[in-house]
Design a protein around this motif. Structure first.
Motif, PDB file in Angstrom:
ATOM      1  N   ALA A  62       0.836  -1.210   0.000  1.00 56.38           N
ATOM      2  CA  ALA A  62       0.000   0.000   0.000  1.00 56.38           C
ATOM      3  C   ALA A  62       0.869   1.259   0.000  1.00 56.38           C
ATOM      4  N   TYR A  63       1.982   1.215   0.717  1.00 55.51           N
ATOM      5  CA  TYR A  63       2.873   2.381   0.759  1.00 55.51           C
ATOM      6  C   TYR A  63       3.423   2.680  -0.640  1.00 55.51           C
ATOM      7  N   ILE A  64       3.819   1.610  -1.318  1.00 55.49           N
ATOM      8  CA  ILE A  64       4.381   1.789  -2.668  1.00 55.49           C
ATOM      9  C   ILE A  64       3.289   2.270  -3.631  1.00 55.49           C
ATOM     10  N   TYR A  65       2.094   1.714  -3.502  1.00 55.77           N
ATOM     11  CA  TYR A  65       0.997   2.181  -4.360  1.00 55.77           C
ATOM     12  C   TYR A  65       0.756   3.668  -4.126  1.00 55.77           C
ATOM     13  N   THR A  66       0.878   4.073  -2.847  1.00 56.07           N
ATOM     14  CA  THR A  66       0.641   5.486  -2.535  1.00 56.07           C
ATOM     15  C   THR A  66       1.637   6.372  -3.279  1.00 56.07           C
ATOM     16  N   VAL A  67       2.893   5.934  -3.341  1.00 55.74           N
ATOM     17  CA  VAL A  67       3.894   6.725  -4.076  1.00 55.74           C
ATOM     18  C   VAL A  67       3.454   6.883  -5.529  1.00 55.74           C
ATOM     19  N   ILE A  68       3.032   5.779  -6.132  1.00 57.65           N
ATOM     20  CA  ILE A  68       2.644   5.820  -7.558  1.00 57.65           C
ATOM     21  C   ILE A  68       1.378   6.651  -7.745  1.00 57.65           C
ATOM     22  N   ILE A  69       0.423   6.487  -6.850  1.00 56.89           N
ATOM     23  CA  ILE A  69      -0.824   7.262  -6.975  1.00 56.89           C
ATOM     24  C   ILE A  69      -0.529   8.749  -6.795  1.00 56.89           C
ATOM     25  N   TYR A  70       0.367   9.068  -5.870  1.00 61.86           N
ATOM     26  CA  TYR A  70       0.745  10.484  -5.689  1.00 61.86           C
ATOM     27  C   TYR A  70       1.389  11.031  -6.967  1.00 61.86           C
ATOM     28  N   GLN A  71       2.212  10.216  -7.599  1.00 66.22           N
ATOM     29  CA  GLN A  71       2.816  10.651  -8.869  1.00 66.22           C
ATOM     30  C   GLN A  71       1.704  10.957  -9.882  1.00 66.22           C
ATOM     31  N   ALA A  72       0.731  10.067  -9.913  1.00 65.36           N
ATOM     32  CA  ALA A  72      -0.383  10.269 -10.854  1.00 65.36           C
ATOM     33  C   ALA A  72      -1.157  11.537 -10.500  1.00 65.36           C
ATOM     34  N   LEU A  73      -1.356  11.763  -9.212  1.00 66.39           N
ATOM     35  CA  LEU A  73      -2.130  12.938  -8.797  1.00 66.39           C
ATOM     36  C   LEU A  73      -1.373  14.232  -9.090  1.00 66.39           C
ATOM     37  N   ILE A  74      -0.063  14.185  -8.895  1.00 65.76           N
ATOM     38  CA  ILE A  74       0.736  15.383  -9.218  1.00 65.76           C
ATOM     39  C   ILE A  74       0.611  15.678 -10.710  1.00 65.76           C
ATOM     40  N   ASN A  75       0.704  14.632 -11.524  1.00 63.79           N
ATOM     41  CA  ASN A  75       0.497  14.810 -12.968  1.00 63.79           C
ATOM     42  C   ASN A  75      -0.856  15.446 -13.238  1.00 63.79           C
ATOM     43  N   ALA A  76      -1.870  14.943 -12.546  1.00 56.99           N
ATOM     44  CA  ALA A  76      -3.239  15.418 -12.787  1.00 56.99           C
ATOM     45  C   ALA A  76      -3.388  16.887 -12.395  1.00 56.99           C
ATOM     46  N   VAL A  77      -2.882  17.239 -11.222  1.00 55.06           N
ATOM     47  CA  VAL A  77      -3.082  18.611 -10.724  1.00 55.06           C
ATOM     48  C   VAL A  77      -2.334  19.610 -11.594  1.00 55.06           C
ATOM     49  N   ILE A  78      -1.067  19.329 -11.870  1.00 54.57           N
ATOM     50  CA  ILE A  78      -0.289  20.284 -12.667  1.00 54.57           C
ATOM     51  C   ILE A  78      -0.829  20.331 -14.103  1.00 54.57           C
ATOM     52  N   GLY A  79      -1.099  19.158 -14.660  1.00 54.96           N
ATOM     53  CA  GLY A  79      -1.626  19.116 -16.035  1.00 54.96           C
ATOM     54  C   GLY A  79      -2.953  19.830 -16.151  1.00 54.96           C
ATOM     55  N   PHE A  80      -3.811  19.621 -15.166  1.00 54.66           N
ATOM     56  CA  PHE A  80      -5.123  20.270 -15.226  1.00 54.66           C
ATOM     57  C   PHE A  80      -4.987  21.780 -15.084  1.00 54.66           C
ATOM     58  N   ALA A  81      -4.088  22.222 -14.196  1.00 54.36           N
ATOM     59  CA  ALA A  81      -3.920  23.672 -13.993  1.00 54.36           C
ATOM     60  C   ALA A  81      -3.489  24.342 -15.301  1.00 54.36           C
ATOM     61  N   ILE A  82      -2.546  23.717 -15.986  1.00 52.07           N
ATOM     62  CA  ILE A  82      -2.087  24.294 -17.265  1.00 52.07           C
ATOM     63  C   ILE A  82      -3.233  24.261 -18.282  1.00 52.07           C
ATOM     64  N   ALA A  83      -3.923  23.130 -18.338  1.00 51.04           N
ATOM     65  CA  ALA A  83      -5.028  22.985 -19.306  1.00 51.04           C
ATOM     66  C   ALA A  83      -6.143  23.990 -19.017  1.00 51.04           C
TER      67      ALA A  83
END
Lengths: 241, 377
Positions: B298-319
């Motif tokens: 679960a800890y490792i999944y959290t790292v990957i999900i956080y990576q995905a969320l960072i992509n989402a937040v920054i990408g969405f802000a630019i979009a």
């Protein structure tokens, strides 16, 4: 009080299947005790790493039993084995395996973070662990900014910060020059003798021998010799670089 | 910042080129979906603009009429029967249809005639920017939108042209009454509308009905339906839905917009999944180390999900920034892109879902990690 932190009884381990099957361990009996630095030595292919993996709960024995502070590992699934490692075992690897994008403090703090210890208290404990291995001045350095010896000291701080019962070190001096290798050996000896931890070091390095309480030699998956209670070098004063 | 978030962000930003590629993928995808859905909303609003601005409660339409622009006609006598019914405040015939507009230069362009009712106010020019709408009742006067000045060859109030060979004069100018079909709306009075569209005196395109404030709407609606069995009676909301449904789905326009949006989602998901997988693969040794140290999956999944969320937040802000520029650029166009707060919220949720779903491949890869590998390297 039982000082046996890790106990392996009649451990056998077969790797591979069919024609490729290898009988890596053939009935190992071994205990790791608090306050003792044990060396595991033997030629390549003798089963040292397999034994380390079994004792470190990364592999389960094909037969026989391993207990970590009384907890058997035989029927544990992967997550249960991970929990045992998290709670009881600190690892030191030959190649350090530090996270290149995290500072020394953050690398150490990871060992606490995976145990659910977060925040300032965890950061403080991590800094104390780094100070213990003489890296007060390098806490904010990235691994790439540290020498090999310093990186291995960060790895040791990471292994110790969560206060494990046992430290398993795989060739910890293998990639280090004489001076740095000597410092790492002294830190591991201090960990065993001053901090009352069970320490197992897999090594070919003769520099480690004078600090050992016990030397276990393995060959073809069998313990062929075990030398204990031999005179060893006095425990060094708490290490400072 | 929590350590797991720090680790996730460092993993992402460590390889800047890959991070930029990921951002391009997310931004492209979100902007594409945003524009498609913005067009969908804009189109949906535009096709009902006349219905939205009519003050009618009910529309009596020829059976099967699909939209405001439907050319079918009904018997105008219906209006007299309905106007005297209990609960009805007024009933007004509406005439619409295509006609020819001849510029002073001699050039001819199609226009869409809408009869304006100034007495009861059922439907009349709105957003009036210049001139006097009341003058539509006198002679051959028209109201046009300023966005079509060039098309119609006029410059404002007082300009003249011809509709079906009859000279007309612009007496009012509106702002923002645009037709999605790009054919300019021209408001005229009912009598002139009949002449310009060739609609017989006993026919009308529809009858707009306003109910009295204290009327029992359901009861009156049922009564009118019974009275005008040969026609259909719809509430404004029903007529709006029918029009949208026809233009958006009956014509395939909506499906095309949705298909474009779906394409955006697929492209975005694939790009983010590919880069996340690649990033995870590059950091497998670190994940194996974490696992060897005893970290839970679960800890490792959290790292990957956080990576995905960072992509989402920054990408969405630019979009979102790009989207707001596009909205401003199309505000005065024939088909403005409409982005509502709800659409923004939905797009953010979609971006998060898309990025997190993209992490599944990486998670599957991580699940297979053998922590023992750290002893072999």
């Amino acid at each position: 009080m039982n000082d046996h932190v890790v106990e392996a009884k009649s451990v056998e381990k077969k790797l591979g299947r069919g024609a490729g099957e290898v009988h890596a361990l053939r009935g190992i009996d071994l205990s790791l005790r608090r306050g003792e630095l044990t060396l595991l030595m033997g030629p390549s292919g003798s089963g040292k790493t397999t034994l380390l993996l079994v004792l470190g709960c990364m592999l389960t024995p094909s037969s026989g039993s391993v207990t970590i502070r009384g907890t058997p590992t035989a029927d544990a699934d992967k997550e249960a084995l991970a929990r045992i490692r998290r709670e009881h075992i600190g690892f030191v690897f030959q190649s350090y395996h530090l996270f290149p994008t995290l500072t020394a403090t953050q690398n150490v703090q990871l060992a606490l973070d995976i145990r659910g210890e977060h925040g300032r208290r965890a950061a403080q404990k991590s800094r104390e662990a780094l100070a213990m291995v003489g890296l007060e001045q390098k806490m904010d350095s990235l691994p790439g900014e540290l020498s090999g010896g310093e990186q291995q000291r960060v790895a040791i701080a990471r292994a110790l910060v969560a206060n494990p019962s046992v430290v398993l070190a795989d060739e910890p001096t293998g990639a280090l020059d004489g001076k740095n290798g000597q410092s790492i050996v002294r830190i591991l000896a201090e960990t065993a003798h001053e901090r009352e931890r069970a320490v197992l070091v897999v090594t070919h390095d003769p520099r480690v021998v004078p600090y050992a309480d016990r030397i276990v030699e393995i060959e073809d998956g069998l313990i062929v010799q075990e030398r204990a209670d031999r005179p060893r070098m006095p425990t060094p004063v708490p290490f400072r670089a | 910042m929590s350590l797991v978030l720090t680790l996730a962000s460092r993993n992402l930003f460590h390889d800047r080129l890959r991070f930029v590629a990921t951002m391009v993928g997310v931004v492209f995808s979100v902007v594409l979906v945003m524009i498609q859905m913005g067009l969908f909303l804009g189109f949906g609003r535009m096709v009902t603009t006349m219905i939205d601005h009519a003050s009618a409660d009910l529309w009596i339409l020829p059976k099967g009429a699909k939209c405001f622009e439907d050319p079918s006609l009904l018997d105008v006598k219906l209006r007299d029967r309905v106007a005297t019914m209990e609960g009805v405040s007024w009933a007004v015939p509406l005439v619409i249809g295509f006609s020819d507009w001849r510029l002073e230069s001699g050039e001819v362009t199609p226009v869409f005639i809408v009869s304006a009712d100034l007495r009861d106010g059922s439907l009349q020019p709105f957003n009036v920017a210049d001139g006097n709408v009341q003058a539509l009742t006198q002679g051959a006067n028209v109201a046009v939108d300023r966005s079509y000045f060039d098309r119609l060859g006029v410059s404002g109030v007082g300009s003249t042209a011809e509709i079906r060979g009859r000279k007309v004069r612009v007496v009012a100018v509106t702002d923002g009454i645009r037709s999605f079909a790009t054919t300019p709306y021209v408001f005229v009075d009912l009598k002139n509308a009949r002449n310009y569209t060739g609609t017989p005196r006993d026919r009308a395109s529809s009858v707009l009905v306003r109910l009295k404030g204290d009327a029992d709407r359901e009861k009156v609606l049922s009564a009118i339906r019974a009275e005008v069995g040969e026609a259909e009676v719809l509430t404004s909301d029903d007529f709006r839905s029918r029009s949208r449904s026809f233009w958006l789905f009956g014509t395939g326009a909506g499906a095309a917009l949705f298909a474009g949006a779906l394409l955006g989602v697929i492209v975005g998901t694939v790009i983010v999944a590919q880069t996340l997988y690649s990033s995870t693969k590059d950091h497998l040794n670190e994940f194996a180390t974490l696992r060897a140290m005893g970290s839970s999956n679960a800890y490792i999944y959290t790292v990957i999900i956080y990576q995905a969320l960072i992509n989402a937040v920054i990408g969405f802000a630019i979009a979102a920034g790009i989207g707001s520029i596009v909205v401003q650029m199309t505000a005065k166009s024939a088909l403005p892109i409409v982005i509502t707060p709800w659409l923004m919220a939905a797009l953010f949720a979609l971006t998060v879902v898309m990025c997190v779903a993209s992490g599944i491949g990486a998670i599957i890869r991580v699940v297979r990690i053998d922590p023992a590998t750290v002893f072999m390297r």
